[in-house]
Design an enzyme around this catalytic site. Structure first.
Site, PDB file in Angstrom:
ATOM      1  N   ASN A   1       0.735  -1.436   0.007  1.00  0.00           N
ATOM      2  CA  ASN A   1      -0.019   0.074   0.331  1.00  0.00           C
ATOM      3  C   ASN A   1       0.958   1.593   0.008  1.00  0.00           C
ATOM      4  O   ASN A   1       0.473   1.787  -0.888  1.00  0.00           O
ATOM      5  CB  ASN A   1      -0.723  -0.465   0.912  1.00  0.00           C
ATOM      6  CG  ASN A   1      -2.138  -1.070   1.371  1.00  0.00           C
ATOM      7  OD1 ASN A   1      -2.088  -2.117   0.474  1.00  0.00           O
ATOM      8  ND2 ASN A   1      -2.527  -1.061   2.245  1.00  0.00           N
TER       9      ASN A   1
ATOM     10  N   THR B   1     -15.664  37.655 -32.178  1.00  0.00           N
ATOM     11  CA  THR B   1     -15.981  37.429 -30.776  1.00  0.00           C
ATOM     12  C   THR B   1     -16.948  37.086 -30.875  1.00  0.00           C
ATOM     13  O   THR B   1     -17.882  37.506 -32.454  1.00  0.00           O
ATOM     14  CB  THR B   1     -16.095  38.551 -29.400  1.00  0.00           C
ATOM     15  OG1 THR B   1     -17.009  39.818 -30.404  1.00  0.00           O
ATOM     16  CG2 THR B   1     -15.091  39.379 -29.257  1.00  0.00           C
ATOM     17  N   HIS B   2     -17.373  36.467 -30.594  1.00  0.00           N
ATOM     18  CA  HIS B   2     -18.612  35.311 -30.960  1.00  0.00           C
ATOM     19  C   HIS B   2     -18.442  34.837 -32.291  1.00  0.00           C
ATOM     20  O   HIS B   2     -19.075  34.509 -33.843  1.00  0.00           O
ATOM     21  CB  HIS B   2     -20.086  36.450 -31.981  1.00  0.00           C
ATOM     22  CG  HIS B   2     -20.559  37.196 -30.145  1.00  0.00           C
ATOM     23  ND1 HIS B   2     -21.589  36.527 -29.228  1.00  0.00           N
ATOM     24  CD2 HIS B   2     -19.964  37.968 -29.487  1.00  0.00           C
ATOM     25  CE1 HIS B   2     -21.266  37.661 -28.068  1.00  0.00           C
ATOM     26  NE2 HIS B   2     -20.931  38.468 -28.332  1.00  0.00           N
TER      27      HIS B   2
ATOM     28  N   LYS C   1      -8.669  18.031 -51.738  1.00  0.00           N
ATOM     29  CA  LYS C   1      -8.791  18.206 -50.261  1.00  0.00           C
ATOM     30  C   LYS C   1      -7.561  18.612 -49.256  1.00  0.00           C
ATOM     31  O   LYS C   1      -6.006  17.678 -49.981  1.00  0.00           O
ATOM     32  CB  LYS C   1      -9.718  17.200 -49.544  1.00  0.00           C
ATOM     33  CG  LYS C   1     -11.123  17.322 -50.481  1.00  0.00           C
ATOM     34  CD  LYS C   1     -11.552  18.565 -49.175  1.00  0.00           C
ATOM     35  CE  LYS C   1     -11.617  17.870 -47.556  1.00  0.00           C
ATOM     36  NZ  LYS C   1     -13.116  17.080 -47.291  1.00  0.00           N
TER      37      LYS C   1
ATOM     38  N   ASN D   1      -6.777  17.773 -45.842  1.00  0.00           N
ATOM     39  CA  ASN D   1      -7.588  17.866 -43.960  1.00  0.00           C
ATOM     40  C   ASN D   1      -6.727  18.139 -43.772  1.00  0.00           C
ATOM     41  O   ASN D   1      -5.846  16.849 -43.202  1.00  0.00           O
ATOM     42  CB  ASN D   1      -8.582  16.081 -43.801  1.00  0.00           C
ATOM     43  CG  ASN D   1      -8.999  16.093 -45.258  1.00  0.00           C
ATOM     44  OD1 ASN D   1     -10.143  17.168 -45.558  1.00  0.00           O
ATOM     45  ND2 ASN D   1      -9.377  14.963 -45.604  1.00  0.00           N
TER      46      ASN D   1
ATOM     47  N   TYR E   1      -6.594   2.219   1.979  1.00  0.00           N
ATOM     48  CA  TYR E   1      -6.185   1.186   0.583  1.00  0.00           C
ATOM     49  C   TYR E   1      -7.915   0.439   0.544  1.00  0.00           C
ATOM     50  O   TYR E   1      -8.167   0.051   1.488  1.00  0.00           O
ATOM     51  CB  TYR E   1      -5.314   0.728   0.998  1.00  0.00           C
ATOM     52  CG  TYR E   1      -4.547   0.052  -0.223  1.00  0.00           C
ATOM     53  CD1 TYR E   1      -4.090   0.839  -1.528  1.00  0.00           C
ATOM     54  CD2 TYR E   1      -5.670  -1.205  -0.515  1.00  0.00           C
ATOM     55  CE1 TYR E   1      -4.434  -0.003  -2.617  1.00  0.00           C
ATOM     56  CE2 TYR E   1      -5.355  -1.854  -1.607  1.00  0.00           C
ATOM     57  CZ  TYR E   1      -4.693  -0.816  -3.197  1.00  0.00           C
ATOM     58  OH  TYR E   1      -4.502  -1.187  -3.876  1.00  0.00           O
TER      59      TYR E   1
ATOM     60  N   GLN F   1      -6.724   0.253  -7.308  1.00  0.00           N
ATOM     61  CA  GLN F   1      -6.043   0.062  -8.427  1.00  0.00           C
ATOM     62  C   GLN F   1      -6.224   0.776 -10.012  1.00  0.00           C
ATOM     63  O   GLN F   1      -5.113   0.702 -11.033  1.00  0.00           O
ATOM     64  CB  GLN F   1      -5.755  -1.314  -8.779  1.00  0.00           C
ATOM     65  CG  GLN F   1      -4.599  -1.719  -9.967  1.00  0.00           C
ATOM     66  CD  GLN F   1      -4.890  -3.488  -9.658  1.00  0.00           C
ATOM     67  OE1 GLN F   1      -4.417  -4.520  -8.135  1.00  0.00           O
ATOM     68  NE2 GLN F   1      -5.085  -4.746 -10.679  1.00  0.00           N
TER      69      GLN F   1
ATOM     70  N   LYS G   1      -4.561   3.790 -12.598  1.00  0.00           N
ATOM     71  CA  LYS G   1      -3.057   3.707 -13.397  1.00  0.00           C
ATOM     72  C   LYS G   1      -3.543   3.662 -14.806  1.00  0.00           C
ATOM     73  O   LYS G   1      -3.217   4.514 -16.319  1.00  0.00           O
ATOM     74  CB  LYS G   1      -2.057   2.357 -13.263  1.00  0.00           C
ATOM     75  CG  LYS G   1      -1.739   2.242 -11.072  1.00  0.00           C
ATOM     76  CD  LYS G   1      -0.859   1.100 -11.602  1.00  0.00           C
ATOM     77  CE  LYS G   1      -1.291   1.748 -10.183  1.00  0.00           C
ATOM     78  NZ  LYS G   1      -1.802   1.203  -8.701  1.00  0.00           N
TER      79      LYS G   1
HETATM   80  N1  ARG Z   1      -1.275  -3.313  -7.623  1.00  0.00           N
HETATM   81  C1  ARG Z   1      -2.079  -2.659  -6.314  1.00  0.00           C
HETATM   82  C2  ARG Z   1      -2.248  -1.017  -6.620  1.00  0.00           C
HETATM   83  O1  ARG Z   1      -2.183  -0.728  -7.380  1.00  0.00           O
HETATM   84  C3  ARG Z   1      -0.842  -2.330  -4.739  1.00  0.00           C
HETATM   85  C4  ARG Z   1      -1.424  -2.677  -3.942  1.00  0.00           C
HETATM   86  C5  ARG Z   1      -2.226  -3.359  -3.840  1.00  0.00           C
HETATM   87  N2  ARG Z   1      -2.299  -3.959  -2.090  1.00  0.00           N
HETATM   88  C6  ARG Z   1      -3.308  -4.924  -1.609  1.00  0.00           C
HETATM   89  N3  ARG Z   1      -3.331  -4.486  -0.328  1.00  0.00           N
HETATM   90  N4  ARG Z   1      -3.706  -5.723  -2.172  1.00  0.00           N
HETATM   91  O2  ARG Z   1      -3.043  -0.890  -6.142  1.00  0.00           O
END
Ligand code: ARG
Length: 451
Positions: free
Chosen positions: A100, A145-146, A273, A275, A307, A312, A315
């Site tokens: 975490n 403008t506009h 054209k 584009n 957490y 997750q 990402k």
């Molecule tokens: N892959 C997890 C994430 O991106 C990592 C942390 C996992 N922690 C856990 N307590 N399972 O959040």
């Protein structure tokens, strides 16, 4: 497919979080060194860990690393491989650490690096805008403008408006970087750790300016990602507005600019054209950048401390926005650098319209008339000219004088150039002011170099 296979696949993140390997290894290296400095593990064990991590890194970079989805994420993959390489000492690396605080650390380091890259490319875009302004200091165009022709402006002034916008974006990215610049390791799973850790040493080692001050917040905080998404969204919005202008300006109707062949494509059916696909795609990509902001806000909004695995999901959207914005900024740096102006068309558009109406009203004001009265007179004058299919400069002094005795020879000298020069107020489009703004912009960019 059995439930086991279905459910194990579902939690796997290695196909995207492997992108964090550099940060993960840097973080683990610093952590192992700190554990040894504090006497929590032996120096020889730390050395073995550090060397082993370097080897893991080189395997990844040589594309020889055995990524294993069954180990779910980058953290477990790296740790397991380390064990295979160095044996026993690897089992001590995760002392006084949780995934975490580990993942929070990795993301914060990644965001700081990503922002440094984006700022550099944003600097190129801003540089391209200043060069366009600098190389075309005298080019005149109608300001809108506009989307109606409103008043003449210098093209350079228009470009520097975007320079300002992207300057605010750079400041927002700086702020987002500062938000990310907090070292969370030492928070453990959520409550802190029962070891004599030197968190400040780890922070300094990893280039963080400070450590987190509440372990529960540290493992559940993703605000720094939201700050990034917000900055990225506003920047994407600015890029989209500029893209829209390039699309409009390159149309036959406007004909103000010509985009380089590198940034246009032909049509498969209409040979004439050109584009503006790059500008259009840039405009279109704004949607996913906004979407990633909303997605993360939504993911986080119902989570109890601390957490939760939902996090997750932070990402993919992040990487997508990073990639999208990086590519889009690169396209703009190139596209602006290769832009050609049709200066004649731009000046004609400014001249063959009623954009000098305000200047004529201001002229009457200079003769003592209150502005509202002058406004009314010029409105009638415009109607008169439009009905006769004439421009202001086609009117004789006698015609002007039928609207007001205050008109004299001077009114015939009003032009787009006098209009622009008159706007010498700070922040205005007057040539001297724009010249100063170009100089300031160049200085600012030089100052930012290396930031
Ligand atoms: N892959 C997890 C994430 O991106 C990592 C942390 C996992 N922690 C856990 N307590 N399972 O959040």
């Amino acid at each position: 497919m059995g439930l086991k296979e279905v459910s194990s696949d579902y939690t796997v993140s290695i196909h995207y979080d492997r992108r964090l390997y550099r940060q993960d290894i840097r973080g683990s290296t610093a952590h192992a060194r700190m554990l040894a400095r504090q006497g929590i593990i032996d120096g020889s064990e730390a050395e073995a860990i550090v060397d082993g991590l370097a080897q893991v890194r080189s395997e990844i970079e040589r594309d020889e690393f055995p990524w294993r989805p069954e180990l779910e994420d980058v953290h477990m993959n790296v740790e397991r491989r380390l064990h295979e390489i160095i044996g026993e000492p690897a089992l001590r690396l995760h002392t006084a650490r949780s995934r975490n605080d580990q993942v929070a650390l990795d993301m914060r380091m990644y965001v700081k690096d990503a922002i440094a890259n984006l700022l550099e490319i944003l600097g190129h875009v801003r540089g391209a805008l200043v060069s366009l302004a600098d190389d075309h200091r005298t080019v005149v165009m109608p300001g809108y403008t506009h989307l109606q022709r409103a008043q003449p402006v210098l093209f350079a002034h228009h470009m520097l408006a975007y320079f300002e916008m992207f300057g605010r974006d750079a400041a927002r990215f700086d702020q987002a970087r500062d938000r990310a610049d907090v070292m969370p390791l030492g928070s453990g799973a959520l409550a802190g750790l029962p070891y004599p850790l030197d968190r400040d040493w780890v922070a300094a080692e990893l280039g963080f300016s400070r450590i987190s001050t509440n372990s529960m917040d540290a493992v559940s905080d993703r605000d720094f990602l939201l700050d990034f998404h917000a900055a990225a969204s506003i920047c994407a919005m600015h890029l989209s507005r500029l893209a829209e202008e390039l699309v409009i300006w390159s149309s036959d109707e406007f004909g103000f600019i010509r985009l380089s062949d590198d940034f246009t494509t032909g049509s498969s059916i209409m040979p004439q054209k050109r584009n503006p696909d790059f500008a259009e795609i840039a405009r279109g990509k704004t949607g996913r950048v906004f979407g990633n902001l909303i997605a993360l806000l939504t993911t986080l909004k119902g989570l109890p401390l601390t957490y939760n695995r939902d996090m997750q999901e932070d990402k993919e959207g992040f990487f997508d926005t990073e990639d999208t914005l990086t590519a889009t900024l690169r396209v703009f740096a190139g596209m602006l650098g290769a832009l050609k102006l049709n200066e004649g068309r731009m000046r004609d558009a400014a001249q063959s319209s009623y954009v000098l109406a305000t200047d004529i009203a201001d002229y009457l004001v200079s003769k003592g008339m209150p502005f509202r009265g002058a406004y009314r007179i010029v409105a009638s004058l415009s109607d008169y000219a439009v009905e006769r299919n004439k421009q202001f400069h086609d009117l004789s002094l006698d015609e002007f004088r039928t609207f007001s005795d205050l008109f004299d020879e001077g009114v015939l000298a009003i032009s787009v150039d006098t209009s622009i020069d008159a706007r010498a107020v700070p922040g205005g489009t007057g040539a001297a002011r724009v010249g100063e703004a170009i100089d300031r912009a160049k200085q600012e960019l030089e100052g930012r170099n290396g930031v």
